[in-house]
Design an enzyme around this catalytic site. Structure first.
Site, PDB file in Angstrom:
ATOM      1  N   GLY A  43      26.026 -37.438  88.549  1.00 56.27           N
ATOM      2  CA  GLY A  43      26.183 -38.074  87.259  1.00 56.27           C
ATOM      3  C   GLY A  43      25.246 -37.629  86.449  1.00 56.27           C
TER       4      GLY A  43
ATOM      5  N   GLY B 256      21.539 -44.626  87.274  1.00 58.63           N
ATOM      6  CA  GLY B 256      21.086 -45.239  88.344  1.00 58.63           C
ATOM      7  C   GLY B 256      21.141 -44.530  89.920  1.00 58.63           C
ATOM      8  N   LYS B 257      21.161 -43.314  90.109  1.00 55.81           N
ATOM      9  CA  LYS B 257      21.453 -42.598  91.181  1.00 55.81           C
ATOM     10  C   LYS B 257      20.343 -42.934  92.410  1.00 55.81           C
ATOM     11  CE  LYS B 257      21.604 -38.695  89.150  1.00 55.81           C
ATOM     12  NZ  LYS B 257      21.852 -39.164  87.598  1.00 55.81           N
TER      13      LYS B 257
ATOM     14  N   HIS C 211      26.936 -41.812  49.680  1.00 59.04           N
ATOM     15  CA  HIS C 211      27.166 -40.840  50.893  1.00 59.04           C
ATOM     16  C   HIS C 211      27.748 -41.869  52.134  1.00 59.04           C
ATOM     17  CE1 HIS C 211      26.424 -37.264  53.530  1.00 59.04           C
ATOM     18  NE2 HIS C 211      26.555 -38.290  54.417  1.00 59.04           N
ATOM     19  N   GLU C 212      26.847 -42.902  52.256  1.00 53.71           N
ATOM     20  CA  GLU C 212      27.236 -43.745  53.461  1.00 53.71           C
ATOM     21  C   GLU C 212      28.483 -44.489  53.064  1.00 53.71           C
ATOM     22  OE1 GLU C 212      25.675 -43.363  56.196  1.00 53.71           O
ATOM     23  OE2 GLU C 212      24.191 -42.135  55.405  1.00 53.71           O
TER      24      GLU C 212
END
Length: 605
Positions: free
Chosen positions: A207, A212-213, A428-429
């Site tokens: 993953g 969280g492995k 722009h936004e």
């Protein structure tokens, strides 16, 4: 889990030991030896001691012109020079002095030799002992390599009251369900052996980074209550050929002695890469891999030793390592979905003081695509922000701002834009937000800001999906490309010129358009033909074209046409809503940050 380590004694301890030995030698051994040391006296003293009956033995050594004699109680040895004395023999006889003292000098010589040899032996032994301890403690020098070469330096953990459990790992329900069977086997191996079933020898956790492995592997050991050996793949690779293989042998030897147990090898791709057979390769890595393959074949599945390994690059592993009988089971540990993100946030929120009114579902939706490690970072950033503001608990605003910090960086307090730049960024936004709002199947706008960030962004528009989103249709991707082009379209429409502010938008729009044609089969010309291959899917995904130069030219032409078409659509939407564009841009210019609710009220007003 608690790591078991042998206690390390400080250097002062060894100095104290040396001082104690020397002190005991001086107070105990030296007085005992000093009684045999030869003391020189004058002849008159010798005569006086004979007449007083204080001499026990005497030896007249005419060739050396001296007399050796001992005290009557045997406490000391004396010598004196001979002088002409015709009455010496008679005095000795009258005093009852024995003249058979031939062993006196031999004993004194032995004592003198021991007086030199014993301290020397003691100090050499102590020096060797301290040297060995020091080199073992250094752990990196050539002396340490002599003692630790070929030994596994795996960290060993055992179950403790504060060990990691499955309840501490949220958002990975499928992976936990897969691994729960391993825990049950370690607890009750009999019911599996009764039916003839055996557990997989190796389980591969794959993953993206931060999902969280490693924590899942520790949780398996924590639930089962068995020893947990942890080692990184890079720790097997040594400078000398054969040392990595020796470490593998030592690791499996320890594991078999402590069975049932779990052996966890993190980043196994460091030693498990495919063997290409080319000369001049890393012989040490290949020998280590060969030894690992041999060891995994050398024990039965029911011995109680479970091998867990983690990697971000499963496609790079050697086929001999991933075949059945070695790493039999692959457990994907993917990025969490909406519910998983919410559960992870709740787990990490228990570690800090947080307001009761926090909406974890909303925060989870805003943090779409975040890994478990990033969500933990978001919670921690919220706690830090609360401390900076002088509050004793984190709030909803702290968590939302923390997401923006992770996405775009901290606010730049000293960045002062000119009025014209600020107005351009506002248009722009709003151009992004307006194009998104006027299209169907677009995620709702959550927030718009023109506050500069440390990532280099002068502003951004945040869109948040309402729920889980696993598939995207062709129309949704085209709408997303149009949204990316909305900022540049607004600049050109209002100011008649364009700026460098759309650089990231251009990159994202081009990437999506190319993926539609080369990977998703959304081109009328090429149909369902893959023109691009992706490697390292868990590490960003490196894409490479697999077609002729002529086909690449056709792909480039279609990408340009697709982006241009969506740019035209965005420009048309903004032209139709020019009044709302101006009103919203002025409002954002004044407020600098507005919410999605404020945006929609003005747009629909």
């Amino acid at each position: 889990m608690k790591e078991v380590k042998s206690p390390k004694r400080p250097l002062l301890y060894y100095y104290c030991v040396v001082l104690l030995v020397v002190t005991l030698f001086n107070f105990l051994a030296m007085p005992w030896m000093s009684q045999y040391r030869i003391q020189e006296v004058d002849y008159n003293t010798f005569v006086s001691m004979v007449e007083a009956g204080q001499v026990g033995q005497a030896e007249i050594q005419e060739q050396d012109n001296r007399i050796l004699f001992t005290a009557k109680d045997g406490s000391a040895v004396y010598k004196t020079a001979m002088v002409p004395d015709t009455q010496l023999t008679q005095r000795l006889l009258d005093a009852g002095v024995s003249t058979s003292g031939v062993e006196i000098e031999q004993a004194s010589l032995l004592v003198q030799l021991l007086g030199w040899i014993i301290p020397l032996v003691i100090f050499i032994a102590i020096g060797q002992f301290m040297s060995r301890k020091m080199m073992q403690k250094m752990g990196g020098g050539s002396g340490s390599m002599m003692f630790n070469m070929g030994k596994s330096n795996a960290k060993v953990y055992v179950q403790s009251s504060e060990g990691i459990k499955f309840s501490d790992v949220a958002g990975e329900d499928e992976a936990k369900e897969n691994l729960a069977e391993i825990v049950d086997y370690l607890h009750n191996p009999g019911k599996y052996q009764e039916i003839g079933a055996s557990m997989p020898k190796g389980i591969l956790l794959v993953g993206p980074p931060g999902t969280g492995k490693t924590m899942l592997a520790k949780a398996v050991a924590g639930e089962a209550g068995v020893p947990f050996f942890s080692m990184s793949g890079s720790e097997f690779v040594e400078m000398f050929v054969g040392m990595g293989a020796s470490k593998v042998r030592d690791l499996f030897k320890q594991a078999k002695e402590k069975a049932p147990c779990i052996v966890f090898i993190d980043e196994i791709d460091a030693i498990g890469k495919k063997r290409d057979g080319q000369m001049g390769g890393n012989d040490e890595r290949e020998q280590t891999l060969n030894q690992l393959l041999t060891e995994m074949d050398g024990f039965e599945g029911n011995t109680g030793v479970i091998i867990l390994a983690a990697t971000n690059r499963p496609e790079s592993l050697d086929p001999a390592l991933t075949r059945p009988g070695r790493f039999d089971r692959r457990v994907p540990v993917e990025l969490p979905d909406l519910k998983g993100r919410e559960d992870i946030l709740r787990v990490h929120a228990k570690k800090i003081k947080i307001a009761d009114s926090v909406d974890f579902n909303k925060v989870a939706r805003m943090a779409s695509g975040a890994s478990g490690a990033e969500l933990a970072n978001i919670v921690n950033e919220a706690a830090l922000r609360a401390v900076r503001d002088g509050r004793r608990y984190a709030t909803q605003a702290d968590l939302e701002e923390s997401i923006e910090v992770v996405i775009a960086g901290y606010q730049k307090k000293n960045a002062i834009m000119t009025d014209r730049e600020k107005l351009i960024v506002s248009y722009h936004e709003i151009g992004h937000a307006l194009v998104a709002a006027r299209q169907t199947n677009s995620a709702p706008v959550q927030k718009i800001t023109i506050v500069p960030r440390t990532s280099g962004a002068l502003g951004y528009t945040m869109q948040v999906e309402e729920g889980n989103h696993y598939l995207m249709s062709k129309e949704e991707i085209e709408n997303k490309i149009a949204t990316y082009t909305g900022g540049r379209a607004a600049e050109e429409l209002v100011f008649g010129s364009i700026t460098t502010g759309a650089s990231n938008d251009i990159e994202q729009a081009t990437k999506l358009a190319r993926a539609m044609i080369t990977r998703y089969g959304m081109s009328d010309d090429f149909g369902m033909v893959a023109m691009e291959t992706v490697t390292n899917q868990y590490l960003g995904g490196d894409a490479s074209l697999a077609c002729s130069a002529e086909t690449q030219a056709r792909i480039d032409k279609q990408v340009v046409e697709l982006v241009k078409r969506q740019y035209g659509k965005a420009a048309a939407i903004l032209t139709e809503n020019r009044e709302k564009l101006d009103e919203l841009a002025r409002f954002l210019y004044e407020k600098e940050t507005i919410t999605g609710e404020e945006f929609m009220q003005i747009l629909n007003g």
